[in-house]
Enzyme design. Structure first.
Site, short mmCIF file in Angstrom:
data_model
loop_
_atom_site.label_atom_id
_atom_site.label_comp_id
_atom_site.label_asym_id
_atom_site.label_seq_id
_atom_site.Cartn_x
_atom_site.Cartn_y
_atom_site.Cartn_z
N GLY A 87 -12.39 -4.76 2.26
CA GLY A 87 -13.80 -4.36 2.34
C GLY A 87 -14.22 -3.40 1.24
O GLY A 87 -15.33 -3.51 0.70
N LYS A 117 -18.02 -18.44 2.37
CA LYS A 117 -19.45 -18.28 2.68
C LYS A 117 -20.25 -17.52 1.64
O LYS A 117 -19.87 -16.44 1.20
CB LYS A 117 -19.58 -17.54 4.01
CG LYS A 117 -19.15 -18.39 5.18
CD LYS A 117 -19.40 -17.66 6.47
CE LYS A 117 -19.17 -18.58 7.66
NZ LYS A 117 -19.30 -17.86 8.91
N ARG A 151 0.83 -1.21 0.00
CA ARG A 151 0.00 0.00 0.00
C ARG A 151 0.86 1.26 0.00
O ARG A 151 0.51 2.26 -0.64
CB ARG A 151 -0.93 0.00 1.22
CG ARG A 151 -2.11 -0.93 1.07
CD ARG A 151 -3.00 -0.93 2.30
NE ARG A 151 -4.20 -1.73 2.09
CZ ARG A 151 -5.08 -2.02 3.04
NH1 ARG A 151 -4.90 -1.57 4.28
NH2 ARG A 151 -6.15 -2.74 2.76
N GLY A 177 -10.06 -9.26 0.46
CA GLY A 177 -9.75 -10.32 1.43
C GLY A 177 -8.56 -11.18 1.06
O GLY A 177 -7.47 -10.70 0.83
C1 3PG Z 1 -8.32 -2.10 5.49
O1 3PG Z 1 -7.21 -2.45 5.91
O2 3PG Z 1 -9.13 -2.90 5.01
C2 3PG Z 1 -8.64 -0.63 5.50
O3 3PG Z 1 -7.55 0.10 5.93
C3 3PG Z 1 -9.86 -0.34 6.33
O4 3PG Z 1 -9.64 -0.65 7.67
P1 3PG Z 1 -10.90 -0.83 8.63
O5 3PG Z 1 -11.60 -2.07 8.17
O6 3PG Z 1 -10.35 -0.93 10.03
O7 3PG Z 1 -11.79 0.38 8.45
MG MG Z 2 -10.67 -4.37 6.82
#
Ligand code: 3PG
Ligand code: MG
Length: 399
Positions: A378, A198, A37, A355
């Protein structure tokens, strides 16, 4: 394609530029263990510094619950930013207030300052107007380079964008372009590969994809639920019993929409889930009661290969089998390598993320040759669900 400004549209010379990065990177024993990142955002930092901006870096790190927590400081990340950019970076122990203000006031054009974890203040996640204002006080312009945090409507990802000229950083720009190429205006046929454990966590995603793709390949333990929904006995395999009606609805919906929903016709099974367990391949409808499905079989891979051969776009989320436990990584590896090879040949555009996906593709040695591998978890899933991402929306509004 979302409409947003880029850093080429911002006048940054002599200006204080608040740059939202996603520095929420894995840290082991005080050292960054995967700097992907950070590396992706290095161009943003270097470009802004070269243009004579005062580059003020903002990010969350972890999920601190009660204010400042030394174990969730951004300090260990600083040297990785210096390594990625080849530039010196200063640090302030707070992201708002007197300490941050003093550190910013000292900056000369082209200098870089990293502010401490925005989540040390409760106002960050609440997008609290007072906290947004305190952040905004430090900057004249805002750049968001954190696609992977864009699903959060937090002060530093969303709120600040409304208070000053705002633009997407280089990594955000590349990510949005790649994603748009994959689902908004893709070359067809589009094949989506969705794996993972899932169905229940991917209902919105599957629903959205059925409206956009030509073929939907289901893998991982998710596929077991679909096989069971078709009345096939899956033995000891992991599957979601209460999702069977939902899986049937999805199968019907695919049929109505003319989307080919592809389940494995053969599977790799074992009596136990452990590394190097004795495995064998059987037809998907011939799984013995005391065995479990752990990967897709060669017949399933041949079906996939045929799909990929004619595809122009592939969107990938999730592994096809239990890839962390060999030999059950073989299906994912073979399919991912083929997509990587076809991408390299220029036959298709491939975008992956979410993921476990990056780890699964890296395990296959295939990640470098995909057109774009998102570092988002996410945020990538919410994008696949067709949801608006607040961080991206705010940039569009600002433009
Ligand atoms: C991640 O690592 O998926 C993002 O930085 C978001 O982090 P968070 O799910 O704690 O908001
Ligand atoms: Mg996350």
């Amino acid at each position: 394609m979302p409409r947003f400004k880029t850093i080429d549209d911002l006048d940054v010379k002599g200006k204080r530029v608040l740059v939202r990065l996603d520095l929420n990177v894995p840290v082991k024993d005080g050292k960054v263990s995967d700097a992907t990142r950070i590396d992706r955002s290095a161009g943003t930092i270097k470009d802004l510094a070269a243009k004579g901006g005062k580059v003020i870096l903002l990010s969350h790190f972890g999920r601190p619950k009660d204010g400042p927590d030394p174990s969730q400081s951004l300090k260990p990340v600083l040297s990785s930013i210096e390594a990625a950019t080849g530039l010196k970076v200063a640090f302030a122990n707070d992201c708002i207030g007197p300490e941050a203000e003093a550190a910013v006031a000292k900056m000369k054009d082209g200098e870089i300052l990293l502010l401490e974890n925005t989540r040390f203040h409760k106002g960050e996640e609440k997008n609290d107007p007072a906290f947004v204002k305190a952040l905004a006080k430090l900057g004249d312009a805002y750049v968001n380079d954190a696609f992977s945090a864009a699903h959060r409507a937090h002060a530093s990802t969303e709120g600040v964008a409304h208070l000053m000229p705002s633009a997407a950083g280089r990594a955000m720009e590349a990510e949005l372009k790649a994603l748009s190429k994959a689902l908004e205006a893709p070359e067809r046929p589009v094949v989506a590969v969705v794996g993972g454990a899932k169905v229940s966590t991917k209902l919105d995603l599957l629903g959205n994809l059925l409206g956009k793709v030509d073929a939907l390949v289901i893998g991982g333990a998710m596929a077991n639920t679909f096989l069971a929904a078709e009345g096939i006995a899956v033995g000891k395999s992991l599957y979601e019993k209460d999702l069977l009606p939902t899986a049937r609805d999805i199968l019907d919906s695919a049929k109505k929409k003319g989307v080919a929903l592809i389940l494995p016709r053969d599977v790799v099974i074992a009596a136990e889930f452990k590394p190097m367990a004795a495995a064998k391949t059987v037809a998907a409808n011939a799984v013995p009661a005391d065995m479990m499905i752990l990967d897709v079989g060669p017949g399933a891979l041949a079906d996939l290969a045929a799909r990929f051969e004619t595809a122009r776009t592939v969107v990938w989320n999730g592994p096809l089998g239990a890839f962390e436990t060999p030999p059950f990584d073989q299906g994912t590896n073979a399919a991912a390598r083929q997509v990587a090879m076809l991408t390299k040949m220029g036959a298709l555009v491939s975008v992956a993320g979410g993921g476990d996906t990056v780890a699964a593709l890296a395990n296959a040695g295939a990640d470098d040759d995909f057109t774009y591998v998102s570092t988002a978890g996410g945020a990538f899933l919410e994008w696949l669900e067709g949801k608006d991402l607040p961080g991206v929306k705010a940039l569009e509004k600002s433009a």
